[in-house]
Design an enzyme around this catalytic site. Structure first.
Site, PDB file in Angstrom:
ATOM      1  N   HIS A  70       0.828  -1.206   0.000  1.00  0.00           N
ATOM      2  CA  HIS A  70       0.000   0.000   0.000  1.00  0.00           C
ATOM      3  C   HIS A  70       0.866   1.260   0.000  1.00  0.00           C
ATOM      4  CE1 HIS A  70      -3.529   2.519   1.327  1.00  0.00           C
ATOM      5  NE2 HIS A  70      -2.530   3.263   1.789  1.00  0.00           N
ATOM      6  N   GLU A  71       1.777   1.355   0.949  1.00  0.00           N
ATOM      7  CA  GLU A  71       2.593   2.563   1.047  1.00  0.00           C
ATOM      8  C   GLU A  71       3.496   2.734  -0.170  1.00  0.00           C
ATOM      9  OE1 GLU A  71       1.908   4.850   3.033  1.00  0.00           O
ATOM     10  OE2 GLU A  71       0.549   3.666   4.269  1.00  0.00           O
ATOM     11  N   HIS A 117       1.797   4.669  -2.855  1.00  0.00           N
ATOM     12  CA  HIS A 117       1.999   6.120  -2.742  1.00  0.00           C
ATOM     13  C   HIS A 117       3.356   6.506  -3.323  1.00  0.00           C
ATOM     14  CE1 HIS A 117      -1.525   7.146  -0.454  1.00  0.00           C
ATOM     15  NE2 HIS A 117      -1.214   6.392   0.581  1.00  0.00           N
ATOM     16  N   HIS A 141       3.292   6.725  -6.986  1.00  0.00           N
ATOM     17  CA  HIS A 141       2.615   7.963  -7.372  1.00  0.00           C
ATOM     18  C   HIS A 141       3.603   9.129  -7.367  1.00  0.00           C
ATOM     19  CE1 HIS A 141      -1.469  10.300  -6.822  1.00  0.00           C
ATOM     20  NE2 HIS A 141      -0.900  10.537  -7.978  1.00  0.00           N
TER      21      HIS A 141
END
Length: 714
Positions: A503-504, A507, A510
């Site tokens: 999940h992290e 980011h 991104h």
């Protein structure tokens, strides 16, 4: 979680400037603070000489922040006044771009400071944070409530602009008006005072909560009370106790969520109850760590601020630039999830109670029992034991052969560990990232282990933000709170922890693929209900067969996870989804209600307000508490997620629908990776993001794939 500090607005302005952009401008000289010899030696006064301006942690000391802040605030204000007082005709270059490029020193110091106060704080940094929070808020107001500056922005003919220049101008105009630039002079003064107090309160809340988490740790004297924990977990608890000056005892540290991971394995019900209640009551003891007065004041001030700006509630004010647009749309999404989630959780509770009765437990399931017995139900239904899984998930292996491997397959990027760059703590590791063409792309830091001076949870932040204008490549950090193993032991994590890592890193992707000219609309600088989309979709890679077999390696035997165990994990994928979704949606509903009050009479004491909201919206299962109890809901009182916690669910809707499209169009191919990078990961906030989603999938998002993923519908 994407880390968002309380100085988001001012940080978005304080871009590191490569050159002067005061083209064709004549201005009245404005006093600029002098730079003496002591200040000149401050590492924040100039760009780092390390690759991509990575922070010089070997030179940065606590005493460098205050002078850098003092100089940076004055220098940026001088730059802003020069723009605002210019007599020349307003243009994109001499107004918008000049604002964008202001505050070089301030931004550089802030980016490092707020990462350290989250991940490696100390009393000196905490004191500085409280001292400067109101000053940063005031600086933001001096910019966004500057009448001359606002009028210059309004004078620019946007119709003559294109691309990022047009988007950046629209972005600033919207931010100025959201901040209150179009208010009367007297109302602007009121907003300034509110913002200053809110900034102070937010910092005080965070510091109190950090102390509450630290002081709330449970000290155990008899190792028998820890029956069910692994030898490594007990050793880690003993090591933590020794660090706390309690040699020979065992310290169970708290994470920032309501439920604590150790509750899953603790056999002693009294110990479970003790640990859960330590978590639940940590910030409402009537002592110095109690947060209730602070958060109640925050809620009142936020409502008053919204009223000054012509909005019925803070939530209405806050959501106007988000994908959801208004609180009604956000609450509608939450309602669509809440009903099936609570119904499913009710069935899950019945299964747990049946097991307790079968074992002649003689009690009704309580919150501290749920995870312990849910794990047994999972074993019974799916023959799946978390302790069977953990040996296959060693931290570095998961990172390099799982997270990195997936990114290489889908996007073509590669990683090389760097041991030559200074770090802010010995636990931090660093990598250089290379793009699909082999060219260096970014620097990436990871901080895996929990500390008593680190905020709970997990997040991504930038030390340096991407900008083509400034020639900057991203320097990114991911921070986690995994339990550090005892010396010489492997760092084994749960499958939930694996999901968190993927999940992290979503980011991070991104941020890595940011491809903008201007920092303010670059990378993860997007609406809150979009920013979690790239992170959540990256979680799907954790169970992709090709990826899983590459990283799920037993730390002792070096054998891959047996297919039978893989199948069990997948079959159990929707297990306990009623519980996990209910705790998230109930927390989001609390957040939205705290920030949807329209009259002071609607605000009640913290615990009464929370109870009323949960009852009103049907969250009445005592055994399923919110993921965050209001007194320690750091996202909304100490972070940037006020009236925004729903964003996780909004983004989850986007991610489920996008993954549905990927799955139906070839799956994990480089073509799909390139397409996702082009339309989603690389656009920042430079385009309409609702349109970006349509460009990727060819349709508006539907909630049905999300409901299917959770097992709520067939």
């Amino acid at each position: 979680m994407k880390n968002i500090t309380s100085v988001l607005l001012i940080s978005s302005l304080a871009a590191i400037s490569a050159c002067s952009t005061m083209n064709n401008t004549t201005t009245t000289p404005t006093e600029t603070p002098a730079v003496d010899a002591f200040l000149a030696s401050n590492p924040f006064m100039k760009k780092s000489t390390l690759q991509y301006q990575a922070p010089e942690f070997d030179k940065i000391k606590d005493e460098h922040f205050k002078p850098a802040f003092d100089y940076g605030l004055k220098k940026q204000l001088a730059e802003i006044n020069q723009i605002a007082n210019s007599k020349s005709v307003a243009t994109f270059e001499n107004t918008v771009l000049a604002i964008e490029n202001s505050g070089e020193v301030l931004k550089r110091a802030q980016l490092v400071f707020f990462n350290l106060t989250g991940s490696n704080t100390n009393p000196t940094l905490q004191k500085l944070e409280e001292e400067y929070a109101p000053q940063f808020a005031a600086q933001s107001d001096k910019i966004y409530l500057n009448e001359n500056l606002y009028q210059r922005l309004k004078a620019i003919d946007i119709s003559k602009l294109k691309g990022e220049e047009k988007r950046l101008t629209e972005y600033y105009l919207q931010n100025f008006e959201i901040a209150g630039a179009n208010l009367s002079a007297s109302d602007k003064e009121k907003v300034k005072k509110i913002n200053e107090e809110l900034a102070t309160l937010s910092t005080q809340f965070s510091n109190k909560l950090l102390d509450a988490r630290k002081n709330g740790a449970v000290l155990i004297s008899d190792v028998k009370e820890l029956d069910g924990l692994s030898a490594d977990e007990i050793a880690a608890a003993a090591a933590d106790a020794k660090k706390a000056g309690q040699d020979g005892k065992y310290l169970l540290a708290l994470l920032n969520t309501t439920q604590q991971p150790l509750l899953q394995n603790l056999k002693n019900r009294a110990t479970r109850e003790k640990l859960f209640k330590a978590s639940w009551y940590r910030a409402e003891k009537g002592n110095a760590d109690d947060t209730r007065n602070i958060l109640e004041r925050q809620a009142k001030l936020r409502m008053e601020k919204a009223h000054l700006q012509g909005k019925k509630s803070f939530a209405e004010w806050k959501l106007q630039d988000q994908m959801a647009k208004n609180p009604e749309n956000a609450m509608n999404l939450l309602a669509q999830l809440a009903k099936p989630a609570v119904e499913t959780a009710t069935r899950e509770k019945a299964e747990i109670q049946q097991l307790i009765d079968k074992q002649k437990g003689g009690f009704t399931v309580e919150p501290w029992d749920w995870n312990f017995y849910a794990e047994q139900v999972r074993k019974e239904k799916y023959d799946l034991d978390e302790n069977q899984i953990k040996p296959y998930f060693e931290v570095t292996t998961v990172l390099e052969k799982g997270v990195f491997y997936a990114a290489e397959k889908f996007y073509g990027i590669t990683f090389k560990e760097r041991k030559d760059l200074p770090v802010y703590h010995p636990d931090v590791v660093t990598y250089e990232v290379f793009d699909r063409d082999g060219k260096s792309l970014a620097i990436y830091y990871l901080d895996f282990y929990t500390r008593n001076n680190k905020n709970g949870g997990a997040w991504m932040s930038n030390f340096v933000e991407q900008s083509h204008l400034l020639g900057q490549k991203p320097v990114i950090v991911n921070v986690f709170n995994y339990q550090k193993p005892a010396e010489g032991k492997p760092s084994l994590i749960s499958y939930d922890d694996v999901s968190t890592m993927f999940h992290e890193f979503g980011h991070t992707l991104h941020g890595l693929f940011a491809d903008q000219k201007y920092i303010s609309i670059s990378g993860t600088n997007t609406p809150r209900d979009f920013v979690e989309f790239p992170s959540q979709i990256n979680e799907f890679f954790a169970l992709e067969p090709e990826i899983l077999k590459n990283y799920a390696i037993h730390y002792q035997t070096k054998q891959p996870m047996p297919q039978a165990l893989v199948d069990k994990i997948k079959k159990a994928g929707t297990f306990n989804q009623g519980y996990s979704t209910t705790e998230l949606v109930s927390a989001a509903t609390l957040d939205m209600n705290w920030h949807s009050v329209t009259d002071e009479s609607q605000l009640k004491p913290t615990l009464e307000f929370e109870k009323n909201v949960l009852n009103k919206y049907g969250f009445t299962l005592n055994a399923v508490p919110p993921r965050y109890h209001t007194p320690y809901f750091a996202h909304i009182w100490g972070g940037g997620y006020s009236a925004g916690y729903y964003a996780y669910m909004w983004s989850d809707m986007l991610n489920a629908d996008a993954w549905d499209w990927i799955s139906k169009n070839g799956g994990m191919t480089r073509a799909n990776g390139d397409r996702f990078r082009k339309y989603i990961l690389s656009v920042g906030n430079s385009v309409d993001l609702n349109q970006a989603f349509k460009d990727f999938t060819g349709r508006t998002p539907s909630i049905n794939p999300l409901l299917k993923n959770k097992g709520f519908i067939k």
